[in-house]
Design a protein around this motif. Structure first.
Motif, PDB file in Angstrom:
ATOM      1  N   SER A  23      66.021  38.313 -38.148  1.00 39.52           N
ATOM      2  CA  SER A  23      65.372  37.174 -38.796  1.00 39.52           C
ATOM      3  C   SER A  23      63.858  37.263 -38.690  1.00 39.52           C
ATOM      4  O   SER A  23      63.128  36.752 -39.542  1.00 39.52           O
ATOM      5  CB  SER A  23      65.848  35.859 -38.172  1.00 39.52           C
ATOM      6  OG  SER A  23      65.464  35.775 -36.813  1.00 39.52           O
ATOM      7  N   GLY A  24      63.367  37.959 -37.663  1.00 39.89           N
ATOM      8  CA  GLY A  24      61.933  38.137 -37.497  1.00 39.89           C
ATOM      9  C   GLY A  24      61.366  39.263 -38.335  1.00 39.89           C
ATOM     10  O   GLY A  24      60.163  39.521 -38.305  1.00 39.89           O
ATOM     11  N   GLY A  25      62.220  39.930 -39.106  1.00 42.60           N
ATOM     12  CA  GLY A  25      61.759  40.999 -39.981  1.00 42.60           C
ATOM     13  C   GLY A  25      61.539  42.317 -39.284  1.00 42.60           C
ATOM     14  O   GLY A  25      60.933  43.235 -39.843  1.00 42.60           O
ATOM     15  N   HIS A  26      62.073  42.458 -38.073  1.00 44.35           N
ATOM     16  CA  HIS A  26      61.846  43.679 -37.296  1.00 44.35           C
ATOM     17  C   HIS A  26      62.917  44.747 -37.536  1.00 44.35           C
ATOM     18  O   HIS A  26      62.749  45.894 -37.125  1.00 44.35           O
ATOM     19  CB  HIS A  26      61.792  43.341 -35.804  1.00 44.35           C
ATOM     20  CG  HIS A  26      60.772  42.293 -35.461  1.00 44.35           C
ATOM     21  ND1 HIS A  26      59.427  42.486 -35.679  1.00 44.35           N
ATOM     22  CD2 HIS A  26      60.909  41.052 -34.949  1.00 44.35           C
ATOM     23  CE1 HIS A  26      58.768  41.405 -35.297  1.00 44.35           C
ATOM     24  NE2 HIS A  26      59.642  40.514 -34.855  1.00 44.35           N
ATOM     25  N   ARG A  27      64.018  44.340 -38.217  1.00 48.30           N
ATOM     26  CA  ARG A  27      65.081  45.302 -38.531  1.00 48.30           C
ATOM     27  C   ARG A  27      65.589  45.037 -39.951  1.00 48.30           C
ATOM     28  O   ARG A  27      66.719  44.598 -40.143  1.00 48.30           O
ATOM     29  CB  ARG A  27      66.218  45.181 -37.514  1.00 48.30           C
ATOM     30  CG  ARG A  27      65.821  45.519 -36.097  1.00 48.30           C
ATOM     31  CD  ARG A  27      67.019  45.704 -35.193  1.00 48.30           C
ATOM     32  NE  ARG A  27      67.814  44.493 -35.069  1.00 48.30           N
ATOM     33  CZ  ARG A  27      68.850  44.369 -34.219  1.00 48.30           C
ATOM     34  NH1 ARG A  27      69.187  45.401 -33.444  1.00 48.30           N
ATOM     35  NH2 ARG A  27      69.529  43.250 -34.143  1.00 48.30           N
ATOM     36  N   PRO A  28      64.740  45.265 -40.958  1.00 55.51           N
ATOM     37  CA  PRO A  28      65.133  44.933 -42.339  1.00 55.51           C
ATOM     38  C   PRO A  28      66.371  45.666 -42.822  1.00 55.51           C
ATOM     39  O   PRO A  28      67.147  45.106 -43.593  1.00 55.51           O
ATOM     40  CB  PRO A  28      63.901  45.304 -43.162  1.00 55.51           C
ATOM     41  CG  PRO A  28      63.121  46.270 -42.307  1.00 55.51           C
ATOM     42  CD  PRO A  28      63.371  45.836 -40.903  1.00 55.51           C
ATOM     43  N   TYR A  62      57.452  31.725 -40.449  1.00 51.45           N
ATOM     44  CA  TYR A  62      58.554  30.778 -40.205  1.00 51.45           C
ATOM     45  C   TYR A  62      59.870  31.558 -40.097  1.00 51.45           C
ATOM     46  O   TYR A  62      60.876  31.216 -40.701  1.00 51.45           O
ATOM     47  CB  TYR A  62      58.626  29.734 -41.324  1.00 51.45           C
ATOM     48  CG  TYR A  62      58.380  30.267 -42.721  1.00 51.45           C
ATOM     49  CD1 TYR A  62      59.412  30.811 -43.479  1.00 51.45           C
ATOM     50  CD2 TYR A  62      57.111  30.225 -43.283  1.00 51.45           C
ATOM     51  CE1 TYR A  62      59.194  31.302 -44.754  1.00 51.45           C
ATOM     52  CE2 TYR A  62      56.879  30.708 -44.567  1.00 51.45           C
ATOM     53  CZ  TYR A  62      57.927  31.247 -45.294  1.00 51.45           C
ATOM     54  OH  TYR A  62      57.704  31.728 -46.557  1.00 51.45           O
ATOM     55  N   SER A  63      59.847  32.597 -39.283  1.00 48.83           N
ATOM     56  CA  SER A  63      60.975  33.529 -39.197  1.00 48.83           C
ATOM     57  C   SER A  63      62.268  32.865 -38.728  1.00 48.83           C
ATOM     58  O   SER A  63      63.356  33.278 -39.140  1.00 48.83           O
ATOM     59  CB  SER A  63      60.627  34.689 -38.262  1.00 48.83           C
ATOM     60  OG  SER A  63      60.361  34.218 -36.951  1.00 48.83           O
ATOM     61  N   ASN A  64      62.179  31.858 -37.877  1.00 49.61           N
ATOM     62  CA  ASN A  64      63.412  31.235 -37.385  1.00 49.61           C
ATOM     63  C   ASN A  64      64.111  30.427 -38.476  1.00 49.61           C
ATOM     64  O   ASN A  64      65.333  30.291 -38.455  1.00 49.61           O
ATOM     65  CB  ASN A  64      63.116  30.363 -36.167  1.00 49.61           C
ATOM     66  CG  ASN A  64      62.732  31.198 -34.961  1.00 49.61           C
ATOM     67  OD1 ASN A  64      63.241  32.297 -34.772  1.00 49.61           O
ATOM     68  ND2 ASN A  64      61.829  30.697 -34.139  1.00 49.61           N
ATOM     69  N   GLU A  65      63.338  29.893 -39.415  1.00 48.53           N
ATOM     70  CA  GLU A  65      63.986  29.257 -40.568  1.00 48.53           C
ATOM     71  C   GLU A  65      64.553  30.333 -41.484  1.00 48.53           C
ATOM     72  O   GLU A  65      65.615  30.150 -42.086  1.00 48.53           O
ATOM     73  CB  GLU A  65      63.007  28.368 -41.336  1.00 48.53           C
ATOM     74  CG  GLU A  65      63.680  27.642 -42.499  1.00 48.53           C
ATOM     75  CD  GLU A  65      62.799  26.621 -43.172  1.00 48.53           C
ATOM     76  OE1 GLU A  65      62.750  26.624 -44.422  1.00 48.53           O
ATOM     77  OE2 GLU A  65      62.168  25.810 -42.463  1.00 48.53           O
ATOM     78  N   VAL A  66      63.862  31.454 -41.585  1.00 44.55           N
ATOM     79  CA  VAL A  66      64.380  32.576 -42.366  1.00 44.55           C
ATOM     80  C   VAL A  66      65.743  33.002 -41.813  1.00 44.55           C
ATOM     81  O   VAL A  66      66.651  33.357 -42.573  1.00 44.55           O
ATOM     82  CB  VAL A  66      63.398  33.757 -42.355  1.00 44.55           C
ATOM     83  CG1 VAL A  66      64.041  35.008 -42.949  1.00 44.55           C
ATOM     84  CG2 VAL A  66      62.133  33.406 -43.136  1.00 44.55           C
ATOM     85  N   GLY A  67      65.900  32.952 -40.480  1.00 45.92           N
ATOM     86  CA  GLY A  67      67.174  33.312 -39.872  1.00 45.92           C
ATOM     87  C   GLY A  67      68.310  32.437 -40.362  1.00 45.92           C
ATOM     88  O   GLY A  67      69.415  32.921 -40.636  1.00 45.92           O
ATOM     89  N   LEU A  68      68.058  31.141 -40.486  1.00 48.21           N
ATOM     90  CA  LEU A  68      69.079  30.230 -41.007  1.00 48.21           C
ATOM     91  C   LEU A  68      69.369  30.533 -42.471  1.00 48.21           C
ATOM     92  O   LEU A  68      70.528  30.558 -42.904  1.00 48.21           O
ATOM     93  CB  LEU A  68      68.608  28.782 -40.858  1.00 48.21           C
ATOM     94  CG  LEU A  68      68.488  28.250 -39.426  1.00 48.21           C
ATOM     95  CD1 LEU A  68      67.830  26.870 -39.418  1.00 48.21           C
ATOM     96  CD2 LEU A  68      69.853  28.188 -38.743  1.00 48.21           C
ATOM     97  N   ARG A  69      68.320  30.790 -43.238  1.00 43.88           N
ATOM     98  CA  ARG A  69      68.476  31.054 -44.668  1.00 43.88           C
ATOM     99  C   ARG A  69      69.146  32.407 -44.911  1.00 43.88           C
ATOM    100  O   ARG A  69      69.883  32.580 -45.881  1.00 43.88           O
ATOM    101  CB  ARG A  69      67.116  30.966 -45.363  1.00 43.88           C
ATOM    102  CG  ARG A  69      66.521  29.564 -45.284  1.00 43.88           C
ATOM    103  CD  ARG A  69      65.231  29.429 -46.063  1.00 43.88           C
ATOM    104  NE  ARG A  69      64.739  28.062 -45.996  1.00 43.88           N
ATOM    105  CZ  ARG A  69      65.212  27.056 -46.714  1.00 43.88           C
ATOM    106  NH1 ARG A  69      66.186  27.282 -47.578  1.00 43.88           N
ATOM    107  NH2 ARG A  69      64.720  25.838 -46.597  1.00 43.88           N
ATOM    108  N   MET A  70      68.888  33.344 -44.048  1.00 45.71           N
ATOM    109  CA  MET A  70      69.531  34.651 -44.134  1.00 45.71           C
ATOM    110  C   MET A  70      71.036  34.504 -43.889  1.00 45.71           C
ATOM    111  O   MET A  70      71.859  35.104 -44.605  1.00 45.71           O
ATOM    112  CB  MET A  70      68.910  35.581 -43.095  1.00 45.71           C
ATOM    113  CG  MET A  70      69.519  36.959 -43.012  1.00 45.71           C
ATOM    114  SD  MET A  70      68.684  37.961 -41.736  1.00 45.71           S
ATOM    115  CE  MET A  70      69.253  37.114 -40.236  1.00 45.71           C
TER     116      MET A  70
END
Length: 420
Positions: free
Chosen positions: A182-187, A203-211
């Motif tokens: 979610s932090g974009g460290h392992r695309p 806002y990576s933690n919200e990206v985690g939910l959206r992912m």
């Protein structure tokens, strides 16, 4: 037609031959209490900090009736026990792949008692791979009203089989604990697990939910269904990303919230793009030209994370049960659920803005959160706190206005200091 079977329907897998009375005598003494429910943890993995996610699951399950429930990766069985004791589940299937936990789970579920009318127990325990349970349930047309899959890391192999085993209108409670993706460290990893190429965003933690939601959206669409998130919850313990979704008939519409998001490192603004706009991705600050300052992630869920009316029902139930306010101990569910309701404002876009980023761009001290919210609302913008980040806001206000507002608040503070 998908119909939930009776709570007395036998499970398609053979239940473990477990004697709860014997098990109670042989388990390690690790007694825990959660919301008044006692259970043993033994040597299973158990995290007290995850109690809020369990609270939310029980509240949601209580609004779903009738309830035939599968706890596919149940650990020590605390969630299954709470679904039986507190949510009034008609039947709970508790499964965990670790065969050594069978006696532990059975002893815990035996605390829930038996059905008052039939005298039969309302649960079964199995030790099998979660996908096998889900697939065999689907093949036997024995659907569930509620499926809870509390998986570790970014395990998404269960998603399609879980959707298949869920009745129309049923609830799917899914988990991810993969903060790296979610932090974009392992695309490449997020692409393999959720079908989304994720890059670092503030806002990576919200990206985690959206992912996570996007991954379920993709699998449901492939099966001819669509899902709608009822609530989404992030906890930094783990981290843990938890999402409750309802399964509906029919594929995604052309105007669905499943697309790409951008963040511009130059101006600090974010935008959403549909699939048909992929060749037009840019940022207004670059005059429409291709810019290296624009970061793109997706496809992800870009729509609301919560159903405000549904979360409101959960809040009312929490108040009735005395769960809403917990004082200084644990998470205040009243505060959390009200934040989720605020975040469900349809005027609020995806993402959140950290006030530290605003202050850095404005070159002033970070403004008080309440003062920033009040100032933006007076300007007519939609704004709320974020349950994900304590010093962040969700707003439809451009970054440039946030910066000017922060500077104005700083000028007010400076003038007050001069007067003093």
């Amino acid at each position: 037609m998908r119909l939930a079977v009776s709570s007395q329907t036998a499970p398609p897998l053979s239940a473990a031959k477990i004697n709860p009375k014997r098990a109670l005598k042989t388990l390690k003494s690790c007694l825990e209490t959660e919301r008044g429910v006692e259970f043993e943890t033994g040597d299973s993995f158990f995290r007290r900090e995850s109690s809020v996610g369990r609270d939310l699951g029980v509240l949601s399950a209580s609004l779903q009736s009738p309830l035939r429930l599968l706890d596919a990766m149940c650990g020590c069985g605390v969630r299954s026990l709470r679904y039986l004791s507190q949510a009034g589940a008609a039947f709970v299937w508790a499964n965990d792949a670790n065969e050594d936990h069978g006696d532990l789970i059975a002893s815990n579920l035996s605390r829930a008692g038996v059905d008052a009318e039939t005298g039969r127990r309302r649960w079964v325990v199995t030790s099998s791979d979660a996908n096998r349970v889900l697939v065999e349930s689907y093949l036997k047309r024995e659907f569930f009203d509620f499926i809870d899959v509390d998986s570790f890391g970014s395990d998404s192999t269960f998603m399609r089989s879980a959707i298949n085993a869920l009745r129309i209108g049923g609830l799917l409670y899914v988990t991810s604990t993969d903060g790296y993706s979610s932090g974009g460290h392992r695309p490449q990893h997020s692409l393999a697990s959720y079908g989304a190429y994720v890059r670092p965003m503030p806002y990576s933690n919200e990206v985690g939910l959206r992912m996570l939601i996007g991954g379920v959206v993709r699998e449901a669409s492939a099966l001819g269904f669509h899902v709608v998130p009822l609530f989404s919850y992030y906890s930094y313990h783990g981290p843990v990303f938890r999402v409750m979704l309802r399964l509906n008939r029919g594929k995604l519409s052309e105007n669905s919230y499943y697309g790409f998001i951008t963040y511009c490192t130059q101006c600090g603004n974010s935008h959403a793009y549909s699939w048909d706009k992929l060749g037009q991705i840019s940022c207004p600050c670059s005059g429409g030209a291709v810019s290296r300052s624009v970061i793109v992630s997706g496809p992800l869920w870009t729509g609301p994370l919560h159903d405000g009316a549904y979360v409101g029902e959960m809040l009312e139930l929490a108040k009735q049960w005395g769960w809403a306010c917990t004082g200084s101990k644990g998470t205040d569910l009243d505060k959390l659920l009200n934040q989720l309701i605020d975040e469900s404002d349809p005027l609020l876009p995806f993402g959140y803005i950290k006030l530290d980023e605003v202050s850095s761009r404005a070159k002033v001290n970070s403004p008080p959160l309440a003062s920033m919210i009040d100032a933006l609302r007076k300007e007519g913008y939609a704004v709320s706190r974020s349950h994900i980040a304590s010093n962040a806001i969700k707003t439809n206000c451009p970054m440039s206005v946030c910066i000017e507002t922060a500077r104005e608040l700083q000028r007010i503070v400076n003038s007050e200091n001069v007067l003093v």
